[in-house]
Design an enzyme around this catalytic site. Structure first.
Site, PDB file in Angstrom:
ATOM      1  N   SER A 143      -1.042 -10.075  -5.486  1.00 16.81           N
ATOM      2  CA  SER A 143      -2.066 -10.200  -6.551  1.00 16.81           C
ATOM      3  C   SER A 143      -3.163 -10.927  -6.032  1.00 16.81           C
ATOM      4  O   SER A 143      -2.968 -12.403  -5.719  1.00 16.81           O
ATOM      5  CB  SER A 143      -1.336 -10.644  -7.739  1.00 16.81           C
ATOM      6  OG  SER A 143      -2.507 -11.138  -8.802  1.00 16.81           O
ATOM      7  N   ASN A 144      -4.453 -10.684  -6.003  1.00  9.85           N
ATOM      8  CA  ASN A 144      -5.436 -11.624  -5.603  1.00  9.85           C
ATOM      9  C   ASN A 144      -5.769 -12.528  -6.865  1.00  9.85           C
ATOM     10  O   ASN A 144      -6.052 -13.646  -6.821  1.00  9.85           O
ATOM     11  CB  ASN A 144      -7.016 -10.462  -5.536  1.00  9.85           C
ATOM     12  CG  ASN A 144      -6.685  -9.816  -4.264  1.00  9.85           C
ATOM     13  OD1 ASN A 144      -6.661 -10.310  -3.071  1.00  9.85           O
ATOM     14  ND2 ASN A 144      -6.932  -8.528  -4.563  1.00  9.85           N
TER      15      ASN A 144
END
Ligand SMILES: Cc1ncc(COP(=O)(O)O)c(C=O)c1O
Length: 336
Positions: A104-105
């Site tokens: 997840s960015n």
């Protein structure tokens, strides 16, 4: 946190938020933000990603939201976090709690921006293999995980099945409740930072681009705006604020699963332009857009130009490193 503790975190600086002029006071815009982004992000004119049968009549530009911050902060999430972290500070929270996929960015940016502003973070990660042992080897420091973990964030793993069964809100509230029982003050941020408050980041971004469009003559032929969507906050903010926008869905094989054509597209565009589109969001969207143009489903009029909103995410590409690097140029031993 004591005022002495906070002085260690000068980035936690709330400033008044001045909403764009098209916002009416009745929409109750937020009053504060924490200035974390390098704004305005530049617009770069780039080589066309279309195949050579489309010559240069349709120019492409990139809105560089991949560079809102440094490597650990950059991408679209930082615009939302300016508002979300301001609210966490106003509520005197000490710990941010959020959730996302293993690469997840959003979780990486939240953890790093949170640390910069003096918050602890706890993140729930949806993992193909949730075993903590999996995080001991090299895959435990791949891409986003390297920065997420470096910031000291506490990670809770769940399987895809558990995520689907319980839902993200329930999982977030479980972590939040356990923090409260320990006397902590958690502030919960939903998937992708996409709630009404986070969306202000992209309402403001639309207004930022409108100003660039009005002031820079080289952008005047832009007729199409392309962006990618995941949790929806970027799209919601942009569509609310933009005069004319264009959205192309790029989820051919599914979330974070790239076809060979998509990987080859990302590779060849990097080689052609020096721009790395990520393999989960922006590469898929640009590929789908170009395919639409080439197959005729998307019509670009003569001389109409395209703005592609580059929302970042390059770190996620590490998970595809072997496919991306398969035909890299051979390295030469220097002959001395
Ligand atoms: C690089 C990148 N681009 C685009 C998106 C989609 O943004 P949103 O979640 O606001 O729809 C994400 C979301 O995770 C992302 O990481």
């Amino acid at each position: 946190m004591s005022s002495t503790g906070l002085s260690l975190f000068p980035a936690r600086r709330l400033i008044p938020y001045i909403p764009p002029t098209f916002i009416s006071p009745s929409s109750l815009p937020p009053t504060s933000r924490i200035p974390l982004c390098n704004l305005p992000t530049p617009v770069h004119s780039v080589p066309s990603p279309l195949s050579t049968k489309f010559p240069t009549k349709n120019k492409f530009h990139l809105k560089r939201d991949d560079s809102t911050g440094g490597i650990e902060l950059g991408g679209n999430k930082l615009r939302k976090l300016e508002f979300l972290l301001a609210q966490a500070a106003l509520e005197s929270a000490d710990t941010l709690v959020t959730i996302g996929g293993i690469q997840s960015n959003h979780c990486r940016a939240t953890a790093c921006a949170g640390r910069l502003c003096g918050f602890d973070t706890e993140v729930i990660l949806r993992c193909p293999d949730p075993s903590p042992d999996k995080f001991q080897g090299p895959s435990g420091t791949e891409g986003n995980l390297m920065y997420l973990r470096s910031s000291g964030s506490k990670i809770h793993t769940v399987t895809k099945q558990e995520y689907a069964t319980h839902g993200s809100s329930k999982l977030l509230s479980l972590v939040s409740s356990s923090l409260k029982s320990l006397g902590k003050s958690p502030y919960t941020i939903p998937v992708g930072g996409s709630n009404a408050l986070g969306t202000w980041g992209y309402i403001s971004a639309a207004s930022e681009f409108r100003k660039q469009f009005e002031e820079d003559d080289t952008l005047k032929n832009i007729k199409h705006i392309v962006y990618t969507t995941g949790s929806g906050g970027t799209a919601a903010g942009l569509t609310y604020g933009l005069i004319k926008s264009f959205e192309e869905k790029g989820r051919n094989k599914g979330y974070a699963i790239s076809s060979d054509e998509e990987i080859n597209f990302v590779k060849s565009y990097a080689e052609k332009s020096g721009v790395f589109l990520d393999t989960v969001y922006t590469g898929k969207a640009m590929y789908a857009f170009c395919k639409g143009v080439e197959e005729g489903g998307v019509v670009l009029g003569e001389g109409e130009e395209v703005l592609f909103w580059h929302t970042g995410g390059a770190l996620g590409g590490y998970a595809e490193a072997s496919r991306i690097s398969s035909d890299f140029q051979q390295v030469k031993r220097m002959d001395l």
